[in-house]
Design a protein around this motif. Structure first.
Motif, PDB file in Angstrom:
ATOM      1  N   VAL A  28      37.419  38.249 122.461  1.00  0.00           N
ATOM      2  CA  VAL A  28      38.027  37.531 121.334  1.00  0.00           C
ATOM      3  C   VAL A  28      38.067  38.447 120.114  1.00  0.00           C
ATOM      4  O   VAL A  28      37.369  39.452 120.040  1.00  0.00           O
ATOM      5  CB  VAL A  28      37.250  36.237 120.996  1.00  0.00           C
ATOM      6  N   SER A  29      38.896  38.037 119.135  1.00  0.00           N
ATOM      7  CA  SER A  29      39.010  38.795 117.891  1.00  0.00           C
ATOM      8  C   SER A  29      38.298  38.132 116.730  1.00  0.00           C
ATOM      9  O   SER A  29      38.019  38.793 115.725  1.00  0.00           O
ATOM     10  CB  SER A  29      40.486  38.984 117.502  1.00  0.00           C
ATOM     11  N   THR A  30      38.059  36.820 116.825  1.00  0.00           N
ATOM     12  CA  THR A  30      37.439  36.112 115.715  1.00  0.00           C
ATOM     13  C   THR A  30      36.272  35.270 116.219  1.00  0.00           C
ATOM     14  O   THR A  30      36.223  34.869 117.392  1.00  0.00           O
ATOM     15  CB  THR A  30      38.437  35.182 114.995  1.00  0.00           C
ATOM     16  N   LEU A  31      35.364  34.975 115.314  1.00  0.00           N
ATOM     17  CA  LEU A  31      34.230  34.129 115.660  1.00  0.00           C
ATOM     18  C   LEU A  31      34.690  32.718 115.996  1.00  0.00           C
ATOM     19  O   LEU A  31      34.106  32.046 116.852  1.00  0.00           O
ATOM     20  CB  LEU A  31      33.224  34.120 114.507  1.00  0.00           C
ATOM     21  N   GLU A  32      35.754  32.258 115.342  1.00  0.00           N
ATOM     22  CA  GLU A  32      36.269  30.927 115.647  1.00  0.00           C
ATOM     23  C   GLU A  32      36.833  30.871 117.069  1.00  0.00           C
ATOM     24  O   GLU A  32      36.661  29.868 117.777  1.00  0.00           O
ATOM     25  CB  GLU A  32      37.335  30.517 114.633  1.00  0.00           C
ATOM     26  N   GLU A  33      37.514  31.933 117.497  1.00  0.00           N
ATOM     27  CA  GLU A  33      37.966  31.985 118.892  1.00  0.00           C
ATOM     28  C   GLU A  33      36.780  31.872 119.837  1.00  0.00           C
ATOM     29  O   GLU A  33      36.827  31.142 120.836  1.00  0.00           O
ATOM     30  CB  GLU A  33      38.737  33.280 119.155  1.00  0.00           C
ATOM     31  N   ALA A  34      35.702  32.585 119.526  1.00  0.00           N
ATOM     32  CA  ALA A  34      34.503  32.518 120.373  1.00  0.00           C
ATOM     33  C   ALA A  34      33.959  31.096 120.432  1.00  0.00           C
ATOM     34  O   ALA A  34      33.583  30.600 121.505  1.00  0.00           O
ATOM     35  CB  ALA A  34      33.441  33.481 119.849  1.00  0.00           C
ATOM     36  N   ARG A  35      33.925  30.422 119.285  1.00  0.00           N
ATOM     37  CA  ARG A  35      33.406  29.051 119.257  1.00  0.00           C
ATOM     38  C   ARG A  35      34.270  28.105 120.086  1.00  0.00           C
ATOM     39  O   ARG A  35      33.765  27.276 120.839  1.00  0.00           O
ATOM     40  CB  ARG A  35      33.322  28.550 117.816  1.00  0.00           C
ATOM     41  N   VAL A  36      35.589  28.218 119.922  1.00  0.00           N
ATOM     42  CA  VAL A  36      36.502  27.339 120.657  1.00  0.00           C
ATOM     43  C   VAL A  36      36.327  27.500 122.161  1.00  0.00           C
ATOM     44  O   VAL A  36      36.186  26.518 122.905  1.00  0.00           O
ATOM     45  CB  VAL A  36      37.965  27.618 120.253  1.00  0.00           C
ATOM     46  N   PHE A  37      36.316  28.725 122.637  1.00  0.00           N
ATOM     47  CA  PHE A  37      36.244  28.943 124.077  1.00  0.00           C
ATOM     48  C   PHE A  37      34.848  28.642 124.617  1.00  0.00           C
ATOM     49  O   PHE A  37      34.714  28.209 125.768  1.00  0.00           O
ATOM     50  CB  PHE A  37      36.743  30.345 124.419  1.00  0.00           C
ATOM     51  N   ALA A  38      33.820  28.824 123.801  1.00  0.00           N
ATOM     52  CA  ALA A  38      32.483  28.401 124.210  1.00  0.00           C
ATOM     53  C   ALA A  38      32.429  26.890 124.400  1.00  0.00           C
ATOM     54  O   ALA A  38      31.832  26.385 125.365  1.00  0.00           O
ATOM     55  CB  ALA A  38      31.450  28.851 123.174  1.00  0.00           C
ATOM     56  N   ARG A  39      33.067  26.147 123.488  1.00  0.00           N
ATOM     57  CA  ARG A  39      33.091  24.686 123.606  1.00  0.00           C
ATOM     58  C   ARG A  39      33.824  24.242 124.873  1.00  0.00           C
ATOM     59  O   ARG A  39      33.571  23.151 125.390  1.00  0.00           O
ATOM     60  CB  ARG A  39      33.777  24.052 122.386  1.00  0.00           C
ATOM     61  N   HIS A  40      34.729  25.069 125.368  1.00  0.00           N
ATOM     62  CA  HIS A  40      35.482  24.720 126.563  1.00  0.00           C
ATOM     63  C   HIS A  40      34.871  25.309 127.831  1.00  0.00           C
ATOM     64  O   HIS A  40      35.533  25.379 128.876  1.00  0.00           O
ATOM     65  CB  HIS A  40      36.941  25.159 126.413  1.00  0.00           C
ATOM     66  N   GLY A  41      33.621  25.736 127.750  1.00  0.00           N
ATOM     67  CA  GLY A  41      32.892  26.102 128.954  1.00  0.00           C
ATOM     68  C   GLY A  41      32.852  27.568 129.315  1.00  0.00           C
ATOM     69  O   GLY A  41      32.280  27.936 130.349  1.00  0.00           O
ATOM     70  N   PHE A  42      33.434  28.440 128.503  1.00  0.00           N
ATOM     71  CA  PHE A  42      33.385  29.876 128.784  1.00  0.00           C
ATOM     72  C   PHE A  42      32.086  30.429 128.189  1.00  0.00           C
ATOM     73  O   PHE A  42      31.835  30.300 126.989  1.00  0.00           O
ATOM     74  CB  PHE A  42      34.605  30.578 128.193  1.00  0.00           C
ATOM     75  N   ASN A  43      31.262  31.043 129.016  1.00  0.00           N
ATOM     76  CA  ASN A  43      29.912  31.396 128.554  1.00  0.00           C
ATOM     77  C   ASN A  43      29.617  32.888 128.544  1.00  0.00           C
ATOM     78  O   ASN A  43      28.455  33.291 128.406  1.00  0.00           O
ATOM     79  CB  ASN A  43      28.860  30.667 129.396  1.00  0.00           C
ATOM     80  N   ASP A  44      30.652  33.714 128.676  1.00  0.00           N
ATOM     81  CA  ASP A  44      30.468  35.168 128.607  1.00  0.00           C
ATOM     82  C   ASP A  44      31.619  35.726 127.764  1.00  0.00           C
ATOM     83  O   ASP A  44      32.741  35.890 128.259  1.00  0.00           O
ATOM     84  CB  ASP A  44      30.457  35.771 130.005  1.00  0.00           C
TER      85      ASP A  44
END
Length: 367
Positions: free
Chosen positions: A68-84
């Protein structure tokens, strides 16, 4: 790619972002196979599509994790089950509080190229895997792998009681400025060689270097070996665009996204017309051509080709000026210069198979 008649989708309001699902799936499968053939893990960069459904398809095809390029992208995809997830931009010192609160169940890899960033991360009451950003000729960010500072930062990371040294990470963005396929291939090989050499230098100094992460879409299109590299992080390959077409990374039938626009003004005595796709639909990326333009028009026929003349000459916020006098009400498809920036202009993909609308997928473009 089955030709799409722009007039056959009247229910779609313009400007709209069309995603051809058949083309997307072909692109994803091709890169997954190439990564396996090269013996590297694939960690696709989702800044291009910002779409959970596309990331899910990449993971199903074997992607090891996401970039990801942004911390918000990381948060969004973490919330959708991506854990790496790897945040591949040098860590922002003002975001330390947010990092401290990031879900501990997600492995969030961070990137840096400064002692200040190391000190800021060590002040947190938690650990992160950290990549040392390396500059292999792009000149944007990263340490010079031949410098003493590069060795000092790697030593500090490896010796940290708080941080985990994940390895070294580079981005061959200079491949976008190459003039030929052979030059792109040379840039990819130089990146591989410099990163492998730096990893060897670290190991000689007693520093284990677990990972070597490289890549860009143009370099992955031309590279024929990635010996010693552990993972690649291309992003644009999922969608492609006019710039990638000009670089030779793909053919026209591999371009999965187009902007559907309507002609809203056209003077009978003029040589131009106006569409409702301006800068907030196409971005202001001027692309690789001289003179510059902001997208090429496609023609809908059995071969699916670019119109030999028509392009978006100039743009303002909501207007795109075409160099063809088309009747008011005409709906056109525009191949954007830069898919990543174009996607960031829209809230959703209209997903099509040929002439049939099959779904809409949200684009998570919050910052």
């Amino acid at each position: 790619m089955e030709p799409l008649d722009a007039a056959s989708l009247p229910s779609i309001p313009t400007p709209a972002l069309l995603l051809d699902l058949d083309v997307l799936e072909s692109n994803l499968g091709r890169m997954a196979r190439k990564s396996r053939e090269l013996g590297v893990a694939l960690r696709p960069h989702i800044k291009t599509h910002k779409c959970v459904e596309i990331a899910g398809r990449q993971s199903a095809l074997g992607a090891q994790g996401l970039t990801v390029s942004t911390l918000e992208e990381a948060r969004v995809f973490a919330r959708h089950g991506f854990n790496d997830i790897t945040w591949a931009v040098p860590v922002v010192l003002a975001r330390m509080e947010e990092l401290a609160d990031f879900p501990a169940a997600v492995q969030l890899g961070l990137t840096l190229d400064s002692r200040e960033a190391i000190e800021a991360l060590e002040s947190l009451d938690r650990s992160f895997p950290v990549w040392l950003k390396v500059d292999c000729g792009y000149g944007r960010a990263g340490v010079d792998p031949r410098s003493e500072e590069a060795l000092r930062l790697a030593t500090a990371l490896a010796g940290s009681s708080r941080l985990e040294f994940a390895g070294i990470l580079s981005h061959s963005g200079n491949a976008y400025h190459a003039d030929s396929a052979s030059e792109i291939a040379a840039i990819a090989e130089r990146e591989r060689e410099m990163m492998a050499g730096f990893a060897g230098h670290l190991r000689t100094a007693g520093i284990a270097c677990p990972g070597i992460s490289v890549g860009s879409t143009p370099s992955m299109a031309r590279v024929d070996r990635l010996t010693d590299v552990t993972e690649a992080r291309p992003g644009n390959y999922a969608l492609y665009d006019y710039t990638q077409l000009c670089l030779g990374s793909c053919t026209l039938v591999d371009c999965a996204v187009t902007v559907l626009a309507s002609v809203v003004s056209s003077r009978p005595d003029g040589e131009r017309s106006v569409t409702d796709a301006g800068a907030l639909a196409l971005s202001k990326d001027a692309g690789p051509d001289v003179p510059v333009h902001y997208g090429r028009l496609l023609v809908d026929n059995a071969a699916l080709a670019m119109h030999p003349r028509a392009r978006v000459l100039t743009i303002s916020q909501e207007h795109g000026i075409l160099n063809e006098p088309l009747p008011v009400g005409t709906r056109v498809r525009i191949l954007p210069n830069h898919a990543c920036l174009t996607v960031a202009c829209f809230d959703a993909f209209y997903v099509v198979r040929g002439n049939r609308l099959v779904d809409t997928w949200k684009i998570w473009r919050q910052r």
